[in-house]
Design an enzyme around this catalytic site. Structure first.
Site, PDB file in Angstrom:
ATOM      1  N   GLY A   1       0.841  -1.195   0.000  1.00 21.91           N
ATOM      2  CA  GLY A   1       0.000   0.000   0.000  1.00 21.91           C
ATOM      3  C   GLY A   1       0.873   1.240   0.000  1.00 21.91           C
TER       4      GLY A   1
ATOM      5  CB  ALA B   1       2.831   2.222   4.655  1.00 22.70           C
TER       6      ALA B   1
ATOM      7  CB  THR C   1      -3.375   2.388  -0.500  1.00 24.13           C
ATOM      8  OG1 THR C   1      -2.671   2.212   0.729  1.00 24.13           O
ATOM      9  CG2 THR C   1      -2.896   3.644  -1.201  1.00 24.13           C
TER      10      THR C   1
ATOM     11  CB  ALA D   1      -8.083   6.112   0.096  1.00 26.49           C
TER      12      ALA D   1
ATOM     13  N   GLY E   1     -11.804   9.821  -0.381  1.00 26.98           N
ATOM     14  CA  GLY E   1     -11.848  11.240   0.027  1.00 26.98           C
ATOM     15  C   GLY E   1     -10.615  12.006  -0.342  1.00 26.98           C
TER      16      GLY E   1
ATOM     17  CD  GLU F   1     -12.550  13.740   3.743  1.00 33.11           C
ATOM     18  OE1 GLU F   1     -11.770  13.384   4.637  1.00 33.11           O
ATOM     19  OE2 GLU F   1     -12.694  13.130   2.678  1.00 33.11           O
TER      20      GLU F   1
ATOM     21  CG  ASP G   1      -2.242 -11.152   7.929  1.00 37.57           C
ATOM     22  OD1 ASP G   1      -3.365 -11.236   8.445  1.00 37.57           O
ATOM     23  OD2 ASP G   1      -1.961 -11.648   6.825  1.00 37.57           O
TER      24      ASP G   1
ATOM     25  CG  HIS H   1     -16.808   5.662   6.740  1.00 42.20           C
ATOM     26  ND1 HIS H   1     -17.983   6.165   6.254  1.00 42.20           N
ATOM     27  CD2 HIS H   1     -15.834   6.479   6.282  1.00 42.20           C
ATOM     28  CE1 HIS H   1     -17.719   7.233   5.514  1.00 42.20           C
ATOM     29  NE2 HIS H   1     -16.422   7.444   5.526  1.00 42.20           N
TER      30      HIS H   1
ATOM     31  NE  ARG I   1     -14.440   9.258   8.657  1.00 38.55           N
ATOM     32  CZ  ARG I   1     -13.438   8.935   7.884  1.00 38.55           C
ATOM     33  NH1 ARG I   1     -12.578   8.024   8.283  1.00 38.55           N
ATOM     34  NH2 ARG I   1     -13.282   9.490   6.713  1.00 38.55           N
TER      35      ARG I   1
ATOM     36  CG  HIS J   1     -13.399   3.489   7.521  1.00 34.73           C
ATOM     37  ND1 HIS J   1     -13.364   3.046   6.216  1.00 34.73           N
ATOM     38  CD2 HIS J   1     -12.876   4.738   7.500  1.00 34.73           C
ATOM     39  CE1 HIS J   1     -12.853   3.997   5.444  1.00 34.73           C
ATOM     40  NE2 HIS J   1     -12.532   5.023   6.203  1.00 34.73           N
TER      41      HIS J   1
ATOM     42  CD  GLU K   1      -6.128   1.011   8.623  1.00 31.20           C
ATOM     43  OE1 GLU K   1      -6.138   1.369   7.431  1.00 31.20           O
ATOM     44  OE2 GLU K   1      -7.122   0.535   9.202  1.00 31.20           O
TER      45      GLU K   1
ATOM     46  NE  ARG L   1      -8.962   7.437   9.728  1.00 32.82           N
ATOM     47  CZ  ARG L   1      -9.290   7.416   8.433  1.00 32.82           C
ATOM     48  NH1 ARG L   1      -8.391   7.670   7.512  1.00 32.82           N
ATOM     49  NH2 ARG L   1     -10.514   7.098   8.059  1.00 32.82           N
TER      50      ARG L   1
HETATM   51  C1  FAD Z   1     -12.761   2.377   1.667  1.00 34.38           C
HETATM   52  C2  FAD Z   1     -11.671   3.154   2.330  1.00 34.38           C
HETATM   53  C3  FAD Z   1     -11.586   4.520   2.136  1.00 34.38           C
HETATM   54  C4  FAD Z   1     -10.580   5.259   2.750  1.00 34.38           C
HETATM   55  N1  FAD Z   1     -10.469   6.603   2.499  1.00 34.38           N
HETATM   56  C5  FAD Z   1      -9.420   7.288   3.006  1.00 34.38           C
HETATM   57  C6  FAD Z   1      -9.204   8.644   2.656  1.00 34.38           C
HETATM   58  O1  FAD Z   1      -9.936   9.218   1.867  1.00 34.38           O
HETATM   59  N2  FAD Z   1      -8.141   9.281   3.210  1.00 34.38           N
HETATM   60  C7  FAD Z   1      -7.286   8.677   4.090  1.00 34.38           C
HETATM   61  O2  FAD Z   1      -6.332   9.318   4.559  1.00 34.38           O
HETATM   62  N3  FAD Z   1      -7.469   7.382   4.414  1.00 34.38           N
HETATM   63  C8  FAD Z   1      -8.492   6.675   3.892  1.00 34.38           C
HETATM   64  N4  FAD Z   1      -8.664   5.365   4.222  1.00 34.38           N
HETATM   65  C9  FAD Z   1      -7.661   4.712   5.066  1.00 34.38           C
HETATM   66  C10 FAD Z   1      -6.385   4.478   4.253  1.00 34.38           C
HETATM   67  O3  FAD Z   1      -6.744   4.108   2.946  1.00 34.38           O
HETATM   68  C11 FAD Z   1      -5.536   3.384   4.886  1.00 34.38           C
HETATM   69  O4  FAD Z   1      -5.349   3.633   6.246  1.00 34.38           O
HETATM   70  C12 FAD Z   1      -4.174   3.337   4.203  1.00 34.38           C
HETATM   71  O5  FAD Z   1      -4.330   3.228   2.812  1.00 34.38           O
HETATM   72  C13 FAD Z   1      -3.381   2.170   4.735  1.00 34.38           C
HETATM   73  O6  FAD Z   1      -2.220   2.057   3.965  1.00 34.38           O
HETATM   74  P1  FAD Z   1      -1.175   0.941   4.328  1.00 34.38           P
HETATM   75  O7  FAD Z   1      -0.077   1.062   3.341  1.00 34.38           O
HETATM   76  O8  FAD Z   1      -0.855   1.000   5.759  1.00 34.38           O
HETATM   77  O9  FAD Z   1      -1.969  -0.442   4.130  1.00 34.38           O
HETATM   78  P2  FAD Z   1      -2.779  -1.072   2.813  1.00 34.38           P
HETATM   79  O10 FAD Z   1      -2.875  -0.029   1.792  1.00 34.38           O
HETATM   80  O11 FAD Z   1      -3.963  -1.685   3.335  1.00 34.38           O
HETATM   81  O12 FAD Z   1      -1.730  -2.171   2.358  1.00 34.38           O
HETATM   82  C14 FAD Z   1      -1.527  -3.333   3.134  1.00 34.38           C
HETATM   83  C15 FAD Z   1      -0.659  -4.304   2.362  1.00 34.38           C
HETATM   84  O13 FAD Z   1      -0.163  -5.325   3.231  1.00 34.38           O
HETATM   85  C16 FAD Z   1      -0.276  -6.594   2.587  1.00 34.38           C
HETATM   86  N5  FAD Z   1      -0.301  -7.632   3.617  1.00 34.38           N
HETATM   87  C17 FAD Z   1      -1.087  -7.690   4.721  1.00 34.38           C
HETATM   88  N6  FAD Z   1      -0.792  -8.792   5.437  1.00 34.38           N
HETATM   89  C18 FAD Z   1       0.208  -9.438   4.771  1.00 34.38           C
HETATM   90  C19 FAD Z   1       0.935 -10.629   4.991  1.00 34.38           C
HETATM   91  N7  FAD Z   1       0.709 -11.417   6.051  1.00 34.38           N
HETATM   92  N8  FAD Z   1       1.869 -11.001   4.086  1.00 34.38           N
HETATM   93  C20 FAD Z   1       2.111 -10.237   2.998  1.00 34.38           C
HETATM   94  N9  FAD Z   1       1.440  -9.099   2.724  1.00 34.38           N
HETATM   95  C21 FAD Z   1       0.522  -8.703   3.605  1.00 34.38           C
HETATM   96  C22 FAD Z   1      -1.569  -6.466   1.790  1.00 34.38           C
HETATM   97  O14 FAD Z   1      -1.652  -7.471   0.825  1.00 34.38           O
HETATM   98  C23 FAD Z   1      -1.383  -5.048   1.242  1.00 34.38           C
HETATM   99  O15 FAD Z   1      -0.529  -5.099   0.128  1.00 34.38           O
HETATM  100  C24 FAD Z   1      -9.661   4.613   3.610  1.00 34.38           C
HETATM  101  C25 FAD Z   1      -9.748   3.235   3.804  1.00 34.38           C
HETATM  102  C26 FAD Z   1     -10.745   2.499   3.164  1.00 34.38           C
HETATM  103  C27 FAD Z   1     -10.809   1.020   3.385  1.00 34.38           C
END
Ligand code: FAD
Length: 531
Positions: free
Chosen positions: A14, A16, A43, A46, A48, A116, A215, A236, A283, A344, A368, A379
């Site tokens: 994602g 991060a 990611t 998302a 908004g 928002e 995980d 949400h 929220r 959410h 996250e 948040r």
């Molecule tokens: C519908 C929705 C709308 C949102 N809207 C917004 C917004 O508008 N603005 C905002 O700031 N935030 C928003 N959020 C929150 C935000 O999108 C997330 O908090 C953020 O994208 C998380 O990013 P991340 O890189 O931490 O994780 P993610 O983007 O969730 O990526 C996680 C990754 O880890 C991998 N993974 C997990 N476990 C394992 C494992 N055991 N082995 C290998 N790979 C693994 C997954 O396959 C994935 O690739 C929203 C979330 C959702 C669900």
């Protein structure tokens, strides 16, 4: 068993994981593992946008204050200040990588900023209503251009390998299941970074993708890291309510642009719960208000109505939501949208410092899955993409600084034998049944409004499932659903145990017996490691 060496192992693709990889691209070989396809992330979903002070009438102080207010007294101020003040630089990073945020139609030299809930000013940059998809696709494209970065799809990390298995020590790598070739492999690295996202799938109703099974939190907990603030699960308020729609979120930005909430009788109700901010209340307030209206009326959903705005504007501003709702037979330009709340965002997670470091040397957690102190008890909307970006930057600075001191890996093979990996023998219905049970227990007893009785009830049931897993499926199984069941069970238990420890109502955590905040509060509810 195959053992692969890489300099930096990033788990998760994602915002991060990808942004960190791009920041570290000149340091050495980087491997990104992801358990499904690279784009299957929160990611990508998302809608908004991403918060950043840019407007003429805005200031860092306002954004800091909004974050602290929504966080309900337990954010770490130094973290909030760092994130808010570094946001403009991090947005520049995204723009340099190729993300094209929408411009203000009245002043194309400026970005269009939306509003928002919880924000006192317009400060959300966005790409239509598919900001996350635009960011994810751009970052994947950039990462694929770099020779040093490898993205390996369908690799499920099931265990962290540390130097000392019985106390928090140094990270050596990860034990991984190659889901395509159906075999275990080991990845060794000087630095490992958990970027595994949230845990919405712990709940029956969620806006999260299937990958969000917590995980990373379960892995870190089992390896001896502290886990904090798990009681703070953000629901949400508005997910599409339709039998065929799975996890489709109706962005907060609709309310930002004037959409109103109606109950089953077609009447507005938010003024009863927050007379000043109404639909733009934080929220948790809107979610509890909807929960209350649903309980009062016995209806299955409430409605979000934006149809009073010009149709052309709605179609242009919210193309993704418009098209998706239309697929389900709802024309949002003329009809209210049926909505319900859903799990959410997880405010808690792996406890880190301001550099993203965990309790285990050379193991970082970003995005996250981490609990950095930014969100506190709740948040602020659109602060999470920003948090992931800011902390990947912080971690990149720390990793670069410590790089020359990191020694070549010495690894006493094999810490885990190939034969320790088992196959599921019985029918998979045992696994899927427990999956459903955990999610229902969490929704019914550890959801939006909690009571001690409900939480005690939940913990007994989770313990029963935990013991059943221990007896019947101990160790590592070459099966995604089984390993994810283990993760959601651990995370569910951490959420409920944390909720039982916080005897007050704060942020997203609402306890019937203690409806008020304590004056003297615990800052974090930290669940110490499992040994
Ligand atoms: C519908 C929705 C709308 C949102 N809207 C917004 C917004 O508008 N603005 C905002 O700031 N935030 C928003 N959020 C929150 C935000 O999108 C997330 O908090 C953020 O994208 C998380 O990013 P991340 O890189 O931490 O994780 P993610 O983007 O969730 O990526 C996680 C990754 O880890 C991998 N993974 C997990 N476990 C394992 C494992 N055991 N082995 C290998 N790979 C693994 C997954 O396959 C994935 O690739 C929203 C979330 C959702 C669900």
């Amino acid at each position: 068993m195959d053992v692969f060496k890489t300099d930096i192992l990033i788990i998760g693709s994602g915002i991060a994981g990808l942004s960190l990889a791009l920041k570290l691209k000149d340091l050495g070989e980087i491997t990104i593992l992801t358990k499904k396809r690279a784009f299957e992330t929160s990611t990508s979903l998302a809608q908004g946008g991403i918060a950043c002070v840019m407007g003429d009438n805005d200031s860092f102080e306002f954004h800091i204050q909004d974050t602290l207010t929504v966080g309900d007294g337990i954010c770490k101020k130094e973290v909030v200040e760092m994130v808010v003040k570094s946001a403009p630089e991090r947005i520049k990073d995204l723009i340099n990588w190729g993300v094209k945020f929408d411009k203000d139609p009245e002043n194309p030299k400026k970005f269009h900023l939306t509003l928002e809930g919880g924000h006192s000013r317009r400060r959300i940059l966005h790409v239509g209503d598919y900001t996350g998809r635009a960011i994810e696709n751009t970052l994947i494209e950039r990462a694929l251009e770099v020779e040093n970065i490898k993205i390996l799809e369908n690799f499920l990390v099931v265990k962290l390998i540390t130097e000392d298995l019985f106390k928090p020590s140094k990270i050596l790598g990860a034990f991984v299941l190659d889901l395509i070739h159906v075999k275990p492999v080991i990845f060794l690295a000087k630095v490992v970074v958990l970027c595994t996202g949230g845990a919405g799938k712990v709940y029956l109703y969620t806006s999260n993708p299937d990958t969000a099974t917590g995980d990373g939190i379960a892995l870190a907990y089992q390896a001896g890291c502290r886990i904090a603030n798990m009681e703070f699960v953000q629901f949400h308020p508005t997910c599409l309510y339709h039998p065929k729609a799975k996890n489709f979120l109706i962005s907060e930005a609709l309310r930002g642009e004037g959409a109103v909430l109606l109950n089953a009788e077609g009447k507005r109700f938010m003024h009863k719960y927050d007379p000043v901010k109404k639909e733009l209340a934080p929220r948790d307030v809107v979610t509890r208000a909807i929960d209350m209206e649903l309980k009062k009326t016995g209806a299955e959903c409430v409605y979000l109505d934006i149809s009073h705005l010009p149709s052309d504007y709605i179609r242009k501003r919210f193309p993704y939501i418009y098209e998706t709702c239309l697929k389900y037979g709802i024309d949002i330009t003329s009809q209210p949208i049926p909505v319900v709340p859903a799990a959410h965002y997880l405010c808690g997670g792996i406890y880190t410092n301001i550099w993203g470091q965990t309790d285990i040397s050379n193991l970082f957690a970003i995005g996250e899955c981490a609990c950095t102190g930014l969100h506190g008890g709740n948040r602020l909307a659109s602060n999470s993409l920003l948090e992931a970006l800011c902390f990947s930057h912080q971690a990149s600075l720390k990793i670069k600084k410590m790089w020359n001191e990191l020694k070549e890996l010495k690894f006493k093979q094999p810490l885990i034998k190939e034969t320790a990996v088992k196959e599921i023998k019985e029918e998979k219905v045992f696994i899927s049944h427990n999956w459903d049970l955990i999610r229902k227990i969490m929704w019914d007893f550890a959801g939006i409004v909690r009571s001690l009785k409900m939480l005690e009830f939940a913990i007994k049931r989770i313990e029963f499932i935990k013991n059943e897993i221990k007896e019947n499926w101990p160790g590592i199984y070459l099966d995604l659903d089984t390993m994810e069941l283990k993760s959601i069970t651990i995370v569910a238990e951490l959420i409920v145990r944390s909720a039982l420890q916080r005897l007050e109502s704060r942020g997203t955590h609402y306890l019937i017996e203690y409806p008020f905040k304590k004056e003297k509060y615990q800052k974090d509810t930290i669940i110490f490691k499992n040994f």
